[in-house]
Design an enzyme around this catalytic site. Structure first.
Site, PDB file in Angstrom:
ATOM      1  N   GLY A  29       5.547 -12.628   4.824  1.00 15.60           N
ATOM      2  CA  GLY A  29       5.653 -11.481   5.952  1.00 15.60           C
ATOM      3  C   GLY A  29       4.697 -10.835   6.035  1.00 15.60           C
ATOM      4  CB  CYS A  30       4.727  -7.432   7.624  1.00 15.33           C
ATOM      5  SG  CYS A  30       3.423  -5.815   7.847  1.00 15.33           S
ATOM      6  CG  PHE A  31      -1.078  -8.323   5.994  1.00 16.88           C
ATOM      7  CD1 PHE A  31      -1.018  -7.244   6.711  1.00 16.88           C
ATOM      8  CD2 PHE A  31      -2.052  -9.089   6.250  1.00 16.88           C
ATOM      9  CE1 PHE A  31      -1.712  -6.915   7.779  1.00 16.88           C
ATOM     10  CE2 PHE A  31      -2.926  -8.857   7.393  1.00 16.88           C
ATOM     11  CZ  PHE A  31      -2.883  -7.726   7.979  1.00 16.88           C
ATOM     12  CD1 TRP A  32      -0.361  -3.691   6.702  1.00 21.42           C
ATOM     13  CD2 TRP A  32       1.516  -2.711   7.783  1.00 21.42           C
ATOM     14  NE1 TRP A  32      -0.762  -3.495   8.094  1.00 21.42           N
ATOM     15  CE2 TRP A  32       0.187  -2.824   8.633  1.00 21.42           C
ATOM     16  CE3 TRP A  32       2.492  -2.072   8.506  1.00 21.42           C
ATOM     17  CZ2 TRP A  32       0.140  -2.345  10.085  1.00 21.42           C
ATOM     18  CZ3 TRP A  32       2.484  -1.568   9.747  1.00 21.42           C
ATOM     19  CH2 TRP A  32       1.283  -1.650  10.462  1.00 21.42           C
ATOM     20  CD  GLU A  38       0.602 -10.065   9.165  1.00 18.01           C
ATOM     21  OE1 GLU A  38       0.973  -9.479   8.506  1.00 18.01           O
ATOM     22  OE2 GLU A  38       0.505  -9.685  10.597  1.00 18.01           O
TER      23      GLU A  38
END
Length: 215
Positions: A57-60, A101
Site C-alpha cells: 500500500g502507501c509507502f509512507w 510503491e
C-alpha cells in the site's frame, strides 16, 4: 487490451510496455542519509547485510513500520515492478508506469530473520485486495514482494501459503500478492523518504486483517 484512458480513470489495470510513460535517464536525487537513523540511503551497504523490496500500500506507513523493526539497518521508499525508468510520483499515480510503491529494506540477518520480516509484511496489510489497499485505490498500491535470491523467494512463497490458510479460516479471499525476482528499483522523491518521521501527523493508510502468520 485495456485502453490508456481506462487505466487513467479506473486505476485497476496495468499498462502494457507500449502504453507506459517514457520516463527519463536521470535518477531521482535523494538525501544521503536516513532521516531517522542517519545511515546511507543508497548502496554500497556494509558487507553481510541483505535486501528485500516490500509493497504493502502507501509507502509512507509501510516504511515507518519497517524501519521500526529490530535488525533493519536502513529503509528507503521508491517504485518498482513497472516499465517507466526513473518515474515521478505523479507519473506513478497516473497508473501509466506499471510500478508499485515499495520499501527497500536493508537488514542484518544476524539480528533478524527474513521470516520475521515476512511476518511483519503479511500482518501489517491486507494482501487480498488486488489493486488497492483500503481506501487507496490504484495499481501502485498492490501487494508485492520482490526478492534478491532463491532462498528469499522460496521463503516468501511458503509464507504466502501459510498465511493463506489462516486468512481462509477468517473468511478472507485469496491472496493477490505478487512474489517475483527483484526488478529495477527507482528511489522516490526526497520528500517521500521517511515521510512520517518528518510529518508525524501525516496520512497513514496501513492496516492489517488481524490475522497472524504462525511461527
Amino acid at each position: 487490451m485495456v485502453l490508456r484512458s481506462e487505466i487513467l480513470t479506473k486505476k485497476s489495470e496495468l499498462p502494457t510496455p507500449d502504453q507506459a510513460l517514457p520516463g527519463r535517464e536521470s535518477a531521482m536525487p535523494v538525501p544521503e542519509a536516513h532521516f531517522v537513523n542517519g545511515r546511507p540511503l543508497t548502496a554500497p551497504f556494509p558487507a553481510g547485510l541483505q535486501q528485500v523490496l516490500f509493497g504493502m500500500g502507501c509507502f509512507w506507513g509501510a516504511e515507518r513500520r519497517l524501519w521500526q523493526q529490530p535488525g533493519v539497518w536502513v529503509t528507503a521508499v521508491g517504485y518498482a515492478g513497472g516499465y517507466t525508468p526513473n518515474p515521478t510520483y505523479d507519473e506513478v499515480c497516473s497508473g501509466l508506469t506499471g510500478h508499485s510503491e515499495v520499501v527497500l529494506v536493508v537488514y542484518n540477518p544476524q539480528e533478524t530473520s527474513f521470516e520475521q520480516l515476512l511476518k511483519v509484511f503479511w500482518e501489517a496489510h491486507d494482501p487480498t485486495q488486488g489493486m488497492r489497499q483500503g481506501g487507496d485505490i490504484g495499481t501502485q498500491y498492490r501487494s508485492v514482494i520482490y526478492t534478491f535470491d532463491a532462498a528469499q523467494k522460496a521463503a516468501a512463497m511458503a509464507s504466502r501459503e501459510s498465511f493463506q490458510a489462516e486468512l481462509a479460516k477468517a473468511g478472507y479471499d485469496r491472496i493477490t500478492t505478487e512474489i517475483a525476482d527483484v526488478p529495477p528499483f527507482y528511489y522516490a522523491e526526497a520528500y517521500h523518504q521517511q515521510y512520517l518521521a518528518k510529518n508525524p501527523n501525516g496520512y497513514c493508510g496501513l492496516g492489517g486483517t488481524g490475522v497472524c502468520l504462525p511461527a
